[in-house]
Design an enzyme around this catalytic site. Structure first.
Site, short mmCIF file in Angstrom:
data_model
loop_
_atom_site.label_atom_id
_atom_site.label_comp_id
_atom_site.label_asym_id
_atom_site.label_seq_id
_atom_site.Cartn_x
_atom_site.Cartn_y
_atom_site.Cartn_z
N HIS A 177 5.89 2.45 -2.20
CA HIS A 177 5.63 2.90 -0.83
C HIS A 177 6.88 3.01 0.02
O HIS A 177 6.80 3.42 1.18
CB HIS A 177 4.64 1.96 -0.14
CG HIS A 177 5.25 0.63 0.22
ND1 HIS A 177 5.47 -0.35 -0.71
CD2 HIS A 177 5.69 0.14 1.40
CE1 HIS A 177 6.02 -1.40 -0.11
NE2 HIS A 177 6.17 -1.13 1.17
C1 UD1 Z 1 5.25 -1.40 6.31
C2 UD1 Z 1 6.55 -2.18 6.43
C3 UD1 Z 1 7.10 -2.47 5.05
C4 UD1 Z 1 6.07 -3.17 4.19
C5 UD1 Z 1 4.79 -2.34 4.17
C6 UD1 Z 1 3.71 -3.02 3.38
C7 UD1 Z 1 7.92 -1.71 8.41
C8 UD1 Z 1 9.13 -1.04 8.90
N1 UD1 Z 1 7.56 -1.42 7.16
O1 UD1 Z 1 5.54 -0.17 5.72
O2 UD1 Z 1 8.23 -3.31 5.17
O3 UD1 Z 1 6.57 -3.31 2.90
O4 UD1 Z 1 4.34 -2.14 5.52
O5 UD1 Z 1 2.60 -2.22 3.23
O6 UD1 Z 1 7.32 -2.50 9.12
N2 UD1 Z 1 -1.11 3.80 7.24
C9 UD1 Z 1 -2.47 3.94 7.11
N3 UD1 Z 1 -3.27 2.85 7.32
C10 UD1 Z 1 -2.76 1.62 7.61
C11 UD1 Z 1 -1.40 1.48 7.76
C12 UD1 Z 1 -0.57 2.57 7.56
O7 UD1 Z 1 -2.95 5.02 6.82
O8 UD1 Z 1 -3.56 0.67 7.78
C13 UD1 Z 1 -0.24 4.96 6.98
C14 UD1 Z 1 0.10 5.74 8.23
O9 UD1 Z 1 0.17 7.08 7.87
C15 UD1 Z 1 1.48 5.25 8.55
C16 UD1 Z 1 2.06 4.96 7.19
O10 UD1 Z 1 0.97 4.50 6.41
O11 UD1 Z 1 2.24 6.17 9.26
C17 UD1 Z 1 3.15 3.93 7.19
O12 UD1 Z 1 2.70 2.71 7.81
P1 UD1 Z 1 3.79 1.73 8.50
O13 UD1 Z 1 3.15 0.48 8.90
O14 UD1 Z 1 4.55 2.50 9.53
O15 UD1 Z 1 4.81 1.48 7.34
P2 UD1 Z 1 4.55 1.03 5.83
O16 UD1 Z 1 5.08 2.13 4.98
O17 UD1 Z 1 3.15 0.59 5.63
#
Ligand code: UD1
Length: 370
Positions: free
Chosen positions: A211
């Site tokens: 991811h």
């Molecule tokens: C985040 C953390 C990363 C961690 C990961 C674990 C930061 C900078 N990154 O990355 O260190 O390893 O979580 O999973 O904090 N989304 C959904 N549903 C959710 C959450 C996210 O659909 O419940 C999608 C959205 O499109 C979002 C994308 O995932 O834009 C990324 O989510 P985000 O929390 O920004 O970063 P992660 O890649 O999950």
């Protein structure tokens, strides 16, 4: 610096999936000491299978507050957490705010608390990859340098903090809270027998998670990774629970993922089921931090698709090796991992299920763990 000795009210801030495994044992340890514990969920992760199932599997009570920030750019998400957390923190008047790991919720909450004059404790302090292109590395550095109490999971983390000039009296080598959760959950996870549920034989399959932006946000890199997994799946089933970020990229890029019958793309998997799968896997391929540690404790071979790691101990004990996101490099690393004979899982100092108890002793009794 404000002192937090003999705390009676602790406020923990969590937001993203890997935070939940870290707060669960701390919540239990504080409850055992009769300490009031307020849990604030920022809402950084909000899908039920990224958040709710983890609270259930970890027997965590529902959070006291949910800030519901959702997804956004780094600046917007971090800022929104700060704006929404500030009044909650001010009203709660905790003796200390605990933050966990290295996600945006971690650094945002730490900045708010320290500016309100509330002491900050960082659980999983001192990890460094040396790679400032990763947002998590920036989050780690900033959080460690504003925190009053730094709870380090490993000796290398203690050394990193010392090298950055952080006074040693703030640093406590308590061990790894993620492993606390694993130790507690493993019997229930094994009883689930997730391999049978997925129709795979123990020690015959690979579990994959990917991811990181560096691996999934670039079309060519993501395509090469999926093709590599398809090639690998000729040698046995590959189970790949897909993070929503990765799923979105696969869909956006219109990539053909029906590349192989044995490469199975799945929805995100709850904690116990994932632990059950990982514990019986032949191999794990990942870019997650937590899985590098979990495979080490379990003695399962792991290939980490990254050029560096903030958890070097997982490599030095022999369960983990790094590979850049290139087909040849991954195939070589997989061959090397498979060639290692199954051995007794390594012992890592203070990855023993007692890290959260040590944190509670630091907070309540002023104990030191050097
Ligand atoms: C985040 C953390 C990363 C961690 C990961 C674990 C930061 C900078 N990154 O990355 O260190 O390893 O979580 O999973 O904090 N989304 C959904 N549903 C959710 C959450 C996210 O659909 O419940 C999608 C959205 O499109 C979002 C994308 O995932 O834009 C990324 O989510 P985000 O929390 O920004 O970063 P992660 O890649 O999950």
């Amino acid at each position: 610096m404000t002192t937090h000795t003999g705390v009676t009210r602790v406020l923990s801030v969590v937001g993203a999936r890997p935070n939940f495994m870290k707060v669960a044992p701390v919540a239990r340890a504080l409850a055992a000491r009769g300490v009031e514990h307020i849990v604030v969920h920022t809402g950084q992760h909000y899908d039920p299978d990224m958040s709710g199932t983890f609270f259930r599997d970890l027997c965590l009570p529902l959070p006291d507050h949910n800030l519901e920030v959702g997804s956004a750019s780094h600046a917007r998400q971090t800022a929104e957490i700060m704006v929404r957390f500030e009044p909650v923190c001010a009203a709660a008047q905790p003796d200390i705010v605990l933050v966990y790991g290295d996600v945006n919720s971690t650094v945002a909450a730490a900045l708010v608390a320290v500016k309100l004059g509330v002491p900050v404790g960082h659980v999983e302090a001192g990890l460094r990859s040396g790679d400032r292109s990763m947002p998590e590395e920036i989050n780690r550095i900033v959080t460690d340098h504003v925190a009053d109490s730094l709870f380090a999971p490993s000796r290398d983390a203690v050394q990193n903090l010392r090298a950055e000039g952080i006074p040693s009296e703030r640093v406590h080598f308590v061990g790894n809270v993620m492993i606390d959760s694993l130790v507690t959950a493993l019997p229930a996870a094994r009883a689930l027998d997730a391999p049978a549920r997925h129709g795979v034989r123990k020690r015959s399959y690979t579990v994959v998670t990917l991811h990181r932006p560096a691996n999934v946000d670039n079309r060519d890199t993501l395509r090469e990774l999926l093709e590599t997994l398809a090639i690998m799946s000729n040698g046995g089933p590959v189970l790949f629970p897909v993070h929503p970020r990765t799923k979105a990229r696969i869909e956006e890029l219109g990539l053909d993922v029906s590349v192989s019958r044995t490469l199975r793309l799945l929805d995100p998997i709850p904690y116990l089921e994932m632990l059950s799968l990982v514990a019986e896997a032949e191999l794990v391929i990942t870019d997650s931090g937590g899985l590098q540690e979990e495979t080490t404790w379990l003695g399962v071979q792991c290939v980490t698709v990254r050029p560096n790691t903030e958890r070097p101990i997982t490599c030095t004990v022999g369960t983990n090796r790094l590979a850049p996101p290139r087909r040849e490099a991954i195939i070589v690393a997989v061959r090397e991992a498979r060639a290692r004979p199954a051995a007794v899982p390594p012992t890592v100092e203070r990855w023993d299920g007692d890290a959260a108890r040590r944190i509670a002793e630091v907070l309540c009794d002023e104990n030191r763990f050097d």
